[in-house]
Design a protein around this motif. Sequence first.
Motif, PDB file in Angstrom:
ATOM      1  N   ALA A  33     -16.234 -13.567 -11.864  1.00 54.38           N
ATOM      2  CA  ALA A  33     -17.178 -12.470 -11.675  1.00 54.38           C
ATOM      3  C   ALA A  33     -16.624 -11.137 -12.172  1.00 54.38           C
ATOM      4  O   ALA A  33     -17.320 -10.121 -12.100  1.00 54.38           O
ATOM      5  CB  ALA A  33     -17.543 -12.352 -10.197  1.00 54.38           C
ATOM      6  N   GLY A  34     -15.381 -11.126 -12.658  1.00 54.18           N
ATOM      7  CA  GLY A  34     -14.768  -9.884 -13.116  1.00 54.18           C
ATOM      8  C   GLY A  34     -14.193  -9.055 -11.993  1.00 54.18           C
ATOM      9  O   GLY A  34     -14.060  -7.831 -12.108  1.00 54.18           O
ATOM     10  N   LEU A  35     -13.824  -9.710 -10.895  1.00 50.37           N
ATOM     11  CA  LEU A  35     -13.333  -9.034  -9.706  1.00 50.37           C
ATOM     12  C   LEU A  35     -11.868  -9.342  -9.451  1.00 50.37           C
ATOM     13  O   LEU A  35     -11.393 -10.442  -9.755  1.00 50.37           O
ATOM     14  CB  LEU A  35     -14.140  -9.463  -8.479  1.00 50.37           C
ATOM     15  N   SER A  36     -11.161  -8.403  -8.882  1.00 51.61           N
ATOM     16  CA  SER A  36      -9.805  -8.635  -8.388  1.00 51.61           C
ATOM     17  C   SER A  36      -9.783  -8.341  -6.894  1.00 51.61           C
ATOM     18  O   SER A  36     -10.589  -7.545  -6.389  1.00 51.61           O
ATOM     19  CB  SER A  36      -8.791  -7.750  -9.113  1.00 51.61           C
ATOM     20  N   SER A  37      -8.874  -8.971  -6.168  1.00 53.96           N
ATOM     21  CA  SER A  37      -8.807  -8.838  -4.719  1.00 53.96           C
ATOM     22  C   SER A  37      -7.763  -7.791  -4.337  1.00 53.96           C
ATOM     23  O   SER A  37      -6.645  -7.803  -4.863  1.00 53.96           O
ATOM     24  CB  SER A  37      -8.455 -10.186  -4.086  1.00 53.96           C
ATOM     25  N   LYS A  38      -8.145  -6.895  -3.416  1.00 57.67           N
ATOM     26  CA  LYS A  38      -7.254  -5.802  -3.023  1.00 57.67           C
ATOM     27  C   LYS A  38      -7.293  -5.597  -1.511  1.00 57.67           C
ATOM     28  O   LYS A  38      -8.181  -6.106  -0.825  1.00 57.67           O
ATOM     29  CB  LYS A  38      -7.662  -4.511  -3.734  1.00 57.67           C
ATOM     30  N   THR A  39      -6.328  -4.837  -1.004  1.00 57.61           N
ATOM     31  CA  THR A  39      -6.312  -4.459   0.403  1.00 57.61           C
ATOM     32  C   THR A  39      -6.069  -2.958   0.514  1.00 57.61           C
ATOM     33  O   THR A  39      -5.456  -2.344  -0.361  1.00 57.61           O
ATOM     34  CB  THR A  39      -5.231  -5.207   1.204  1.00 57.61           C
ATOM     35  N   LEU A  40      -6.566  -2.379   1.615  1.00 62.22           N
ATOM     36  CA  LEU A  40      -6.405  -0.956   1.863  1.00 62.22           C
ATOM     37  C   LEU A  40      -6.399  -0.729   3.370  1.00 62.22           C
ATOM     38  O   LEU A  40      -7.353  -1.077   4.054  1.00 62.22           O
ATOM     39  CB  LEU A  40      -7.552  -0.167   1.216  1.00 62.22           C
ATOM     40  N   ARG A  41      -5.299  -0.176   3.875  1.00 60.17           N
ATOM     41  CA  ARG A  41      -5.238   0.141   5.306  1.00 60.17           C
ATOM     42  C   ARG A  41      -5.834   1.519   5.538  1.00 60.17           C
ATOM     43  O   ARG A  41      -5.430   2.501   4.908  1.00 60.17           O
ATOM     44  CB  ARG A  41      -3.793   0.104   5.820  1.00 60.17           C
ATOM     45  N   VAL A  42      -6.777   1.590   6.473  1.00 59.77           N
ATOM     46  CA  VAL A  42      -7.379   2.858   6.876  1.00 59.77           C
ATOM     47  C   VAL A  42      -7.406   2.858   8.402  1.00 59.77           C
ATOM     48  O   VAL A  42      -8.209   2.159   9.011  1.00 59.77           O
ATOM     49  CB  VAL A  42      -8.803   3.036   6.314  1.00 59.77           C
ATOM     50  N   GLY A  43      -6.524   3.618   9.027  1.00 54.40           N
ATOM     51  CA  GLY A  43      -6.429   3.606  10.480  1.00 54.40           C
ATOM     52  C   GLY A  43      -6.012   2.236  10.984  1.00 54.40           C
ATOM     53  O   GLY A  43      -5.014   1.667  10.529  1.00 54.40           O
ATOM     54  N   GLU A 112     -19.164   3.934  10.677  1.00 58.79           N
ATOM     55  CA  GLU A 112     -18.184   5.018  10.607  1.00 58.79           C
ATOM     56  C   GLU A 112     -16.885   4.541   9.956  1.00 58.79           C
ATOM     57  O   GLU A 112     -16.281   5.241   9.133  1.00 58.79           O
ATOM     58  CB  GLU A 112     -17.910   5.563  12.005  1.00 58.79           C
ATOM     59  N   GLN A 113     -16.447   3.331  10.309  1.00 55.67           N
ATOM     60  CA  GLN A 113     -15.235   2.778   9.699  1.00 55.67           C
ATOM     61  C   GLN A 113     -15.437   2.548   8.202  1.00 55.67           C
ATOM     62  O   GLN A 113     -14.521   2.755   7.395  1.00 55.67           O
ATOM     63  CB  GLN A 113     -14.848   1.464  10.387  1.00 55.67           C
ATOM     64  N   LEU A 114     -16.645   2.147   7.825  1.00 54.35           N
ATOM     65  CA  LEU A 114     -16.954   1.952   6.407  1.00 54.35           C
ATOM     66  C   LEU A 114     -16.868   3.285   5.670  1.00 54.35           C
ATOM     67  O   LEU A 114     -16.358   3.350   4.538  1.00 54.35           O
ATOM     68  CB  LEU A 114     -18.346   1.340   6.256  1.00 54.35           C
ATOM     69  N   ARG A 115     -17.358   4.347   6.298  1.00 56.78           N
ATOM     70  CA  ARG A 115     -17.252   5.669   5.685  1.00 56.78           C
ATOM     71  C   ARG A 115     -15.785   6.041   5.441  1.00 56.78           C
ATOM     72  O   ARG A 115     -15.430   6.586   4.384  1.00 56.78           O
ATOM     73  CB  ARG A 115     -17.916   6.714   6.579  1.00 56.78           C
ATOM     74  N   ARG A 116     -14.922   5.752   6.396  1.00 55.27           N
ATOM     75  CA  ARG A 116     -13.502   6.062   6.233  1.00 55.27           C
ATOM     76  C   ARG A 116     -12.901   5.258   5.080  1.00 55.27           C
ATOM     77  O   ARG A 116     -12.075   5.770   4.312  1.00 55.27           O
ATOM     78  CB  ARG A 116     -12.754   5.784   7.539  1.00 55.27           C
ATOM     79  N   ILE A 123     -14.686   6.935  -3.338  1.00 57.69           N
ATOM     80  CA  ILE A 123     -15.940   6.544  -3.995  1.00 57.69           C
ATOM     81  C   ILE A 123     -17.159   7.149  -3.287  1.00 57.69           C
ATOM     82  O   ILE A 123     -18.288   6.704  -3.508  1.00 57.69           O
ATOM     83  CB  ILE A 123     -16.090   4.998  -4.055  1.00 57.69           C
ATOM     84  N   GLN A 124     -16.943   8.190  -2.458  1.00 55.89           N
ATOM     85  CA  GLN A 124     -18.032   8.690  -1.614  1.00 55.89           C
ATOM     86  C   GLN A 124     -19.111   9.460  -2.365  1.00 55.89           C
ATOM     87  O   GLN A 124     -20.237   9.577  -1.872  1.00 55.89           O
ATOM     88  CB  GLN A 124     -17.476   9.564  -0.479  1.00 55.89           C
TER      89      GLN A 124
END
Length: 299
Positions: A33-43, A112-116, A123-124
């Motif tokens: 699909a042209g995607l790569s998998s990533k992670t991001l810690r937010v809180g 709210e967590q999605l906004r963070r 990308i907001q």
Amino acid sequence: VSSILLASQTYAASNTPEYVDYLKIVQEERAWAGLSSKTLRVGDVVWSYSEGGSKDKPTVLLIHGLASSRDTWNETARSLTPFYHVIIPDLPSAGSTQVPANFDLSVPNVTEQLRRFIEAAHIQDNLNIAGHSLGGTIAMFYASQYPFDTKSLFLMSTGGIFKSTNTNYLKNPIYLRQLLITQKGDLDFVMKKVMFNPPFTASVIKEEQEKLFIAKSQDTAKIINQIDALNRLYTPTTFTTMLKNIEAPTLILWGQQDQIINADVANELKSVLKRPETPVLLPRVGHMPLLEAPERVAD
């Protein structure tokens, strides 16, 4: 489930093995699909997400539904990544996204967590958002709270508190517990409920997917409890008031044979949103247009 359907094409024409590396299949599907998998810690949340396309292009955020994961969007994402910057997160407690044991899974908090997450990913601004089922509910909450950051909205088979509700699953969300996959064999029942004409799935693939659903069933039950709480917090009138805060132009798509969220809701959304397009109603499609008619969704 999308992984099931794509992988089944591979195994249907050959002698099906007794075991498959399901994680490898999913990883190959993301790459396809042209995607790569990533992670991001937010809180407290460690987000797992897929990303594809050029960051110079408009960003599209795709939000999955109940008991689902980011991979439900893979087939659609394949059509989007050449033209958009695509971000698809696993929501808290779904897929591979990690949260504390006592995490608040209510729709307002997840929004709210999605906004963070969105802010941390930078990308907001001018964000295009698409949501399916519960993901559509979250998309509406987000667009109502951040109306001038949301460039466009795409709602597909979207849940909420509506006047035109006529399924038990919307009238009393506790009925959604009937769709929990807690033991072997449950997946067949659920697929017949959520899809009008479930496509063939190789048994070895279905078994691996069913194990993942069973492993996540307790988390899914917690989310169902939060959907029920939302149903008690809002009335159709107060929910409509929230929807009127949405400024974004909105595309609405539904399966005409949706047994979970009846298609009448699409026209109700059109009547209350500020900038809706005429709803697209797909014949012979149930609650999962992403899997039943992915080419129509991509269009």
